[in-house]
Every structure is written in C-alpha cells, then in structure tokens.
Write a protein that holds these residues in place. Sequence first.
Motif, PDB file in Angstrom:
ATOM      1  N   SER A   1      26.527  75.795 -11.603  1.00 44.55           N
ATOM      2  CA  SER A   1      26.998  75.893 -12.983  1.00 44.55           C
ATOM      3  C   SER A   1      28.507  75.712 -13.037  1.00 44.55           C
ATOM      4  O   SER A   1      29.211  75.889 -12.039  1.00 44.55           O
ATOM      5  CB  SER A   1      26.611  77.238 -13.607  1.00 44.55           C
ATOM      6  N   SER A   2      28.992  75.366 -14.226  1.00 44.31           N
ATOM      7  CA  SER A   2      30.425  75.141 -14.405  1.00 44.31           C
ATOM      8  C   SER A   2      30.811  75.382 -15.847  1.00 44.31           C
ATOM      9  O   SER A   2      30.027  75.146 -16.773  1.00 44.31           O
ATOM     10  CB  SER A   2      30.786  73.705 -14.013  1.00 44.31           C
TER      11      SER A   2
ATOM     12  N   TRP B   1      32.443  73.768  -9.604  1.00 44.62           N
ATOM     13  CA  TRP B   1      31.049  74.182  -9.750  1.00 44.62           C
ATOM     14  C   TRP B   1      30.742  75.398  -8.889  1.00 44.62           C
ATOM     15  O   TRP B   1      31.136  75.459  -7.728  1.00 44.62           O
ATOM     16  CB  TRP B   1      30.111  73.034  -9.374  1.00 44.62           C
TER      17      TRP B   1
ATOM     18  N   THR C   1      32.598  78.949  -5.916  1.00 44.24           N
ATOM     19  CA  THR C   1      33.087  78.075  -6.975  1.00 44.24           C
ATOM     20  C   THR C   1      33.996  77.050  -6.320  1.00 44.24           C
ATOM     21  O   THR C   1      35.052  77.394  -5.785  1.00 44.24           O
ATOM     22  CB  THR C   1      33.839  78.872  -8.048  1.00 44.24           C
TER      23      THR C   1
END
Length: 475
Positions: free
Chosen positions: A69-70, A76, A354
């Motif tokens: 997800s981002s 990401w 991330t």
Amino acid sequence: MTLQLNQAIGKVPPNGNPVVANRYGADPYALVFGDRVYLYMTHDALEYDGTGAIKENTYSSINKIAVISSSDLVNWTDHGEIAVAGPEGAAKWATQSWAPAAVHKVMEGKDKFFLYFANNASGIGVLTSDSPVGPWVDPIGEALILRSTPGVEDVTWLFDPAVLVDDDGQGYIYFGGGVPEGEYAEPGTARVMMLGDDMTSVVGTAEVIPAPFMFEDAGIHKREGVYYYTYCSNFYDGERPEGSPPAGEIAYMTSDKPMGPWTYHETILKNPGHFFGVSGNNHHAIFQFHDEWYIAYHAQTLSKAQGIANGYRSTHLGRLFHNEDGSIQDVEADYKGVQQIQPLNPYQRVQAVTIGWSAGIKTEFETAAGERLVTDIDNGDWIGLSGVDFGSKGAAAFSASVISLEGGGTIELHLDDPAGLLIGKLPVPAANIPGNPMELKTEVAGVEGTRDLYLVFTGSTGTPLFKLVSWQFMQ
C-alpha cells in the motif's frame, strides 16, 4: 576504505516502476481506502527444477496473495502475503489463488472488505475482513462461483474477477475468459453477475459481455455515469477484422448500465513486450485516487533485470486519461512511473518495510516484533525513500527500532543518493542471540526541506547484521 554499495535491481532511482523490487506481484488490483491505495497481487514466487535451476512459472503452486500500500504512489509499504488457499489458507477447499479483486463496502455502519480470487480457472472464491490487510476469513466455506452457477456453464475459464459496488450499494462481479475451440473473434466467455447484499453470494443469472477477441482479465470502473469494462484480448495470430483488438492488448467497452448492453471501442494498453522487450500475458486494474485516474498493470521487468524472465511478473503504475467525450487515451507503459503525490513525513513512525527503492534486502513477518520488518541485511545493502519532507527547521535526531544479530553494524543516513551527503550514523550493537526490538537514537545534522533519504547498512561482510523494524526523525 570505501564502502561497496549493492546495486538496485529492477526499480532503479528515480524510477517508480516496477513499484517494488523486493518481491514479484502479478495481476494487480487496486483498492482505495482512506488516504491509501492497496494493491493486491498474485504472489508469483520462483519455481525450481530438480537441478535447482529456476524454471518457467507454472502458476500451479501459487496459493497466496501479496499486498502492498501507499499514500504517495512511489513509497510502498509491504504488508506481506495473505494465505488464501490450501491447508494453511483461509479457503482450505481451494488449491490456488490467482488474480485477486478487492472491494470495500460499509455494512451496518462498519467497514467491511471483500477479497475475491480465482481457484485456478475452475471457480471464484471470496474472503472477508474488517481491515484491508486482514486477517481474512472464508465466510461461506466453498466457492462463490462454479460452473453450476446459472449462466456460466460454458465459460472456458472461471477466473479473473473484478468487482464494482455501485453508487446505490449494489455489487457486481465481472469474470471469465478463455477461447472455445476456433471461437477467437467471439469467444463469448466474459460474464457479469449481481452480488447479493452480503457480497458473498450471487443473484440471478450471469449475463454475457460480448467482448471481441476476449481472452482474460476483467476490469471495471465507473466515471461520470459511464461503466467501462476492460479486458485482455487473445493471442490469435490469424487475420482480424478491421477495428478488432490486436493480440494481448487491454481493450475497453462502455455501457450506461452495469450489466450492459456494451459497446466496443478500442485498445488502450499494448502488450508488455512492446514497451519492455519481454512479452507475456497482460493484466490491469483502473482506479481513481485523489481525483486522478491510474492504471496498474504487470510486466516481467524485475525478473528480466535479474536475468530470469520466465513468467515472473511485477506490478507497474501509469496515469490514465479520459478525453472530454469519455474515450480513453493510449497508455504509455514505462519505467518512470507516476508522480509522487505527497511527501513522506519522517517525523512520525515509519515502518521499515515502507520502501521507495532498495538493494539486497528482504521483508518478513517477525513474531518478536509483531509486524513485518526488513531482514537479510548485509553490508552495502540499503533502502531509499522518495520525497521526504524534513521541513524548514530540519531534523536533529534519528531513532530506529532494530533487532540485533551476531554481526551488528551501522545505519548510515544519506541524502539524494546511497553515496550522497552523510547526515548521521546509528551504531547497532551485535547480539549473540536475537532478542526483542530495541530502540536506538543518534543525532543528525544538515538536513532540511524535501529530499530523498537513503538508509545504508554497513558491517562485517558475510555476517547477518540486524533486522530493521521502524524508524523516525525528531526535531
């Protein structure tokens, strides 16, 4: 002594594609929830023959769905894999999990998430969750769609779902594919069907979508009252009537109703081989995020860069533009990717998984930390983050949560390049026995404004250094 930095492979700064380089991910499907885009992907994983050589991807052992997800479309967060099919999966009746589709619906005032998947080409299942990242459960204990489902008895491949929850709350599922013997021009294997209010049942009879030269890969999006059904054309190598979609391209049809009738238009995305020199199947998803439209698609770019383009695919992102008359412009697939839409805030806790760019590292779930973290850290490995906003005041300190290993080492903080300006170093002590995460802190200097940030890992060569859980800057 000069540090020998490991090189990024596949996703190379400043490019945004493929979206991640620490894992493969095929058949992308996008779910927008809150301020984030979640991408659900078929969990392509390397297969080996009896000699240990990497062989062609057979897809037969894929029973997980990968999730990333981002909030900015360049950095990401890796949420790992959903165990979908098989003895360890949520849907123990299924043997495979291909080509996911995810959707959100508010039910009785609560957010509910639904993940649809293909059990090879023999049926479609569904999982549910209260979160876009799980945990997921099988609410019905069997397939949602089988060949016994009304209207799908003759569908060659029961797979590749796409789902739309319309403005009135009614759900629709689009699926199907394959080419009956000799029926290349009019396969008749695309379907649309109403979902029950519970999103885990189907209603009525599936309707045929007359998609010319249909092959696979259902897609659906709605814009200004127009429903766009998108799909991948088949690879028939004979003559095609004028106006037909070329082989292996993403085509689209439109309707003013979610179940048709449909009007065919043209193709919008050529086969990956046209752009990247390595062909294969073509799969996509179209979504809107912060008022702009995007297309996710896959290509064998990471595996090509690794020298093993044997059917192992990676997700890419591109912009999608609608013309004033509602038609869709051609999409140019590339390595550049899309623009970062907001900066990353370094003054709140950032999960180590991330990642904008990376070299050498892996990610895995760590029980001691209770979350996914960066592992397999060796001397010269690094993580890069794009567009980190340190503000006009700048940062004074950096902290990280780490799990020490026998090597220990240092986290070096560089700006704009892995070998760029050094703004601080964080020593990580060695540990004979891996323990619980520890919080370490160091001073930094010389950073303000919006910069790319690189966490470069150093230590003894050939020895596991440490695992990284999270990090944060302080002012």
